[in-house]
Design a protein around this motif. Sequence first.
Motif: not given
Lengths: 771, 269
Positions: A676-677, A687-689, A738-741, A751, A753-755
Amino acid sequence: MYKFLAILLFVLWANLVFSQQRVTLSGRITNAETGEDLIGATVYIKEIKRGTASNTYGFYSLSFEEGQYTFVFSYLGFRSEEIAFDVNESQAYNVALAPVDEQLDEVVVRTEAVNQNITSTEMGTVKLDPAIVKSIPVIFGEQDILKTIQLMPGVNSAGEGSSGFIVRGGQVDQNLVLLDNAPVFNPSHLLGFFSVFNSDAINSAKLYKGGVPAQYGGRASSVLDVNMREGNSERFAASGGIGLISSRLTIEGPLMKNGSSFLISGRRTYADLFLLFSKDETLRESKLYFYDLNMKAHIEMGSRDRIYLSGYLGRDALKTTMFGFDWGNKVASVRYTHVFSSKLFSNTSLILNDYNYKTNADFDFSFDLSAGIVGRTLKQKFTWYANANNTLNFGVEANDYLFKPGDLETVSLQNEPTVINVPEKRGTEMALYLSNEQLVGEKLLINYGLRVSHFLRYGQGNDYRFDTEGNVLDSLSYQKGDVYDRYLNWEPRLSATFVFNDHTSIKVGFNRMAQYIHLLQNASAGTPVDFWTPSSVNIKPQVADQLSFGFFRNFDEHSYRFSVETYYKNMQHQIDYKTGASLLLNDRVEAELLYGQGHAYGVELLLEKQQGKLTGWVSYTLSRSERRIEGINNDNWYPSRQDRLHDVSVVAMYKWSTRWTLSANWVYNTGTAVTLPAGKYYIDGTIANLYTERNGYRMPDYHRLDLGATWLLSKSKVRHSELSFSVYNAYARKNPYSYVFEQDRDNPEQVHTTMIYLFSAIPSISWNFKF
Amino acid sequence: MKKIYSILMIFLFAFVSCDEPVVLDLDEVESQLVVEAVLTNDYNALIVSLSHSQNFYSEPDFERLSSASIRVTSDKGFYEQLKINENKVYYSIDLTPVENDEYTLTIETPEKTFSVSENMPPIVPIKKVEFVPNPFSGADSLNAFVLVDDTPGKNNFFRLFVQKIGVSKRVEYYLIDDSFGKDAVISMPVYYRNFSPGDTVVVELWHLSESTYKFFTTLNDNINGSFNSIAPGNPVSNMPPGIMGNFSVYSSDIDTIIVPERFSEIDQN
């Protein structure tokens, strides 16, 4: 290793030469109702407390001194046969056992003899009875061997929505999955929601987590050996089930009056039927399904010879108006068994298997993409029941592979086709093996052996050597007929059991396993677009050494079985991926790989209750699985994705009445290691992680309760009808997948975060029948 | 290829998955220097901005740094100390990059000094822009096809932007190598924006160095979320370890086209 071989041969020779003359009783143990072989049925001599088990073809052989004995033939779920007679010379004796009445107030848990866990050398082994598989509630009501195996200690799911399974910290490609002796390259449907095994067609399944016999090889972690049923040779019969999203049908019967039989079993899902109710036109016209077909014929050719023809065909499909994606396996095998004598049994197998996937799009721009692997295998195995104390297995095996990494053809509106072909690769893996199971005295049983495996690549192709940046240092071109990238491995196998008494034993085991073909995964979860690649100048064979120790104890007349096993596994030449690795259609994919070592260790506890109204088991595993890969995490050890510190399974089945059986299982495991970032930065207008380490975090712990109930509607000698109800994930735990940013649409510098989770509570109902 | 794969996975899981927002328990990390340096054949050939990274859930504050000294040199003897404007962006005045020359960027901050070198790729011109009727839409709905002559004998890497003036923002449509049209004509269809006669369309084609291409592709993977990526991580960069960002170099060709009433080929050469 040559010294080991010399010692092995000397010990064998000494045991065989200096053994006493005995008589041998041999034959087949079959199901009296259907004529099918009973695999692992036991033959026990009461007077001398010695026994054996039938092999994969129902054949048994037992040697002893001349005399009068009482023989007990048994197989759990069947009525035992006890018979006394004189044996003054070697003879054949076939036995047909009748199934017990299922309306007895018990649910039986195990297939093997009640104390087989104590007396056999097998450790790290799980044997599954399809009858048990049918009792355990699973997703969508589809009974599944792979899902049931994951309830045993040391075995985990690769994750919801992932293909494959994990054994003792290994990776999904380190499990050899066999269906009637044929390797299956992808044992999952629909991203792991179902396996390719139709439980109606399955006779037996055995998983070797450790103590792998020398006859098996080619994968570093485990072997799942699944055998199909042969079909009812006594009468025609049909069985099946209709469920919410899938149905299945099995037809079986005699081919000839000599005991030959056939079985055809098919199933299909129809989840896409629910899409017809969607408001979205694209979804309404979409397809999402899988089907599979198991076929088998067994032909009796006299008392000594049999031929088995087995086939499997399965396909998954996802299609919309513009896009299509399908994948699947095709497997065919011909096996010939011959009984040379009461002591020598032979099995010859010829196998073809094919896994491929295809995807295509057709709108303004069209493309066709395909990839896969084809295998051809020849196996010759002998079992020599040499004497009362020694049973030898020896043989040879050859596997020839054609690797198809990918072909892409695109056509634009201007009709300009572009073709990309990643060159095919060929390789051959050969092995010969020799092992002996030896009884030393009355309390020590040892199984020792050696497997020697060899791999080579051949044919037209290129080998590249890369630097750490992935730049080509040099390359070698090969032409048709060239042989290159050779590897040889000696794989000793050893297991031993010391039996204190009928209830207690300790076991120790060691095995070395070499693996020459490797599954490269495009995602952390297994997917259909993962592809196999051979060992090469860059990809060394994976080699795993596993040492295990176990204590086994049964209680209360073997009603309860307890075991504790510990293991340590050291793995060489493990593969991981560079950051941003690009694998699809990459003819220099080896430049994207990193290599190193791995180790896994743990303790597995298992307590089973086998008899009574309430049966089931509790398993707990405490384990670690780590990797150290050059170029990742500063070359330090880090948790592998398979690392699960705690793993618990509680399985219960209760025979409430003659008509109702209830079941429940609860699973818990530590969350998988995940990358994870920890930070973020602004670059290129976005925006980058910022990541700090691979697998430095954990997903939330996973747990789930499944409930099931079976209502027996009617039963006679020939007909059977029941309704099965189940709720998967009964308390609707949102287990993260999973997680999505993502950047906030209104404020791109924020930013979110979505689970993503796959399932809430899923009820199902199915009607199962047999006539 | 990664786009095809991502589409497959997203489509598959769209049938079954659910989602909800969460806040993860993430570690605090030491702030890292971020360098965004771009060398191109545009006016103000070299632009550099410096900032710092933040913790993931911190309030955004990517204020640029102005305490650095930055210079550029070439293997042909060029030298220039970059100026800084009111937006804290460092820029060159005298530099006109020469194809294939090597340029070295040296950055001195109070904490560290480091250098990065890259070669300037040559311009690859836009050969043609064709407008073809979209078979699924009406007669005035056109797809654009950008055609490029691939330079033979070497691997080439491109980034394509398309903008419909007055209607849409400049958007990246392609970040690709020359696999589709190796040593021949590369066709880049633009399907996701339909055009009509009279539209003013700006097409911008970048010819990237290999390291710049690698940076942008891995940056795309990075910012598109970790949908089960096999190896999520920081973009592959030509910066020294511990420094984020990249020294990106590319040559660009830009064409502005007014879509004609009769949508035939438009030859840009």
